[in-house]
Write a protein that holds these residues in place. Structure first.
Motif, PDB file in Angstrom:
ATOM      1  N   LEU A 121      84.157  13.031  76.981  1.00 13.02           N
ATOM      2  CA  LEU A 121      83.199  14.118  76.852  1.00 13.02           C
ATOM      3  C   LEU A 121      82.449  14.354  78.153  1.00 13.02           C
ATOM      4  O   LEU A 121      82.320  15.469  78.623  1.00 13.02           O
ATOM      5  N   ASN A 122      81.947  13.275  78.737  1.00 12.93           N
ATOM      6  CA  ASN A 122      81.152  13.396  79.953  1.00 12.93           C
ATOM      7  C   ASN A 122      81.647  12.360  80.959  1.00 12.93           C
ATOM      8  O   ASN A 122      81.245  11.197  80.915  1.00 12.93           O
ATOM      9  N   PRO A 123      82.502  12.742  81.899  1.00 11.55           N
ATOM     10  CA  PRO A 123      83.029  11.770  82.845  1.00 11.55           C
ATOM     11  C   PRO A 123      81.978  11.181  83.771  1.00 11.55           C
ATOM     12  O   PRO A 123      82.150  10.101  84.312  1.00 11.55           O
ATOM     13  N   ALA A 124      80.852  11.862  83.958  1.00  9.52           N
ATOM     14  CA  ALA A 124      79.818  11.369  84.863  1.00  9.52           C
ATOM     15  C   ALA A 124      78.743  10.580  84.112  1.00  9.52           C
ATOM     16  O   ALA A 124      77.660  10.332  84.662  1.00  9.52           O
ATOM     17  N   ALA A 125      78.993  10.147  82.907  1.00 11.76           N
ATOM     18  CA  ALA A 125      77.982   9.459  82.102  1.00 11.76           C
ATOM     19  C   ALA A 125      77.588   8.110  82.709  1.00 11.76           C
ATOM     20  O   ALA A 125      76.448   7.667  82.544  1.00 11.76           O
ATOM     21  N   GLU A 126      78.485   7.469  83.425  1.00 12.16           N
ATOM     22  CA  GLU A 126      78.166   6.155  84.003  1.00 12.16           C
ATOM     23  C   GLU A 126      77.133   6.262  85.127  1.00 12.16           C
ATOM     24  O   GLU A 126      76.488   5.279  85.462  1.00 12.16           O
ATOM     25  N   LYS A 127      76.944   7.434  85.670  1.00 13.99           N
ATOM     26  CA  LYS A 127      75.980   7.607  86.752  1.00 13.99           C
ATOM     27  C   LYS A 127      74.552   7.785  86.245  1.00 13.99           C
ATOM     28  O   LYS A 127      73.608   7.649  87.008  1.00 13.99           O
ATOM     29  N   ASN A 128      74.393   8.071  84.957  1.00 16.30           N
ATOM     30  CA  ASN A 128      73.074   8.248  84.360  1.00 16.30           C
ATOM     31  C   ASN A 128      72.538   6.877  83.936  1.00 16.30           C
ATOM     32  O   ASN A 128      73.025   6.275  82.992  1.00 16.30           O
TER      33      ASN A 128
END
Length: 92
Positions: free
Chosen positions: A44-51
């Motif tokens: 769903l959100n590939p950039a979730a690990e950056k949050n």
């Protein structure tokens, strides 16, 4: 007659080898594509690990009630299912 039969048979065998050689290389090129596409489509959100912000949402009491209800659902035995097979009638 035997010579023409031999020529036709060898042509069919040669053509089948050529066709099989072409199809095997295409399979090798696309090997794993389905798996990669399925993983990509489920993200769903590939950039979730950056949050790095903490997750906020339900408070503790609401979460506890949801978990209790979830656990109670497993304590009840599943209702028995009645199965009726109608074979119909023959004649009248």
């Amino acid at each position: 007659m035997k010579k023409s039969l031999w020529i036709v048979t060898s042509f069919i065998i040669g053509a089948s080898f050529l066709i099989s050689a072409c199809t095997s290389s295409r399979v090798e090129m696309d090997y794993g594509t389905s798996h990669k596409l399925a993983k990509f489509n489920q993200t769903l959100n590939p950039a979730a690990e950056k949050n790095l912000k903490p997750v906020t949402g339900m408070d503790a009491q609401a979460s506890e009630k949801v978990v209790e209800k979830y656990r109670k659902d497993f304590e009840k035995p599943a209702p028995a299912q009645n199965v009726t097979i109608n074979l119909g009638t023959m004649g009248r």
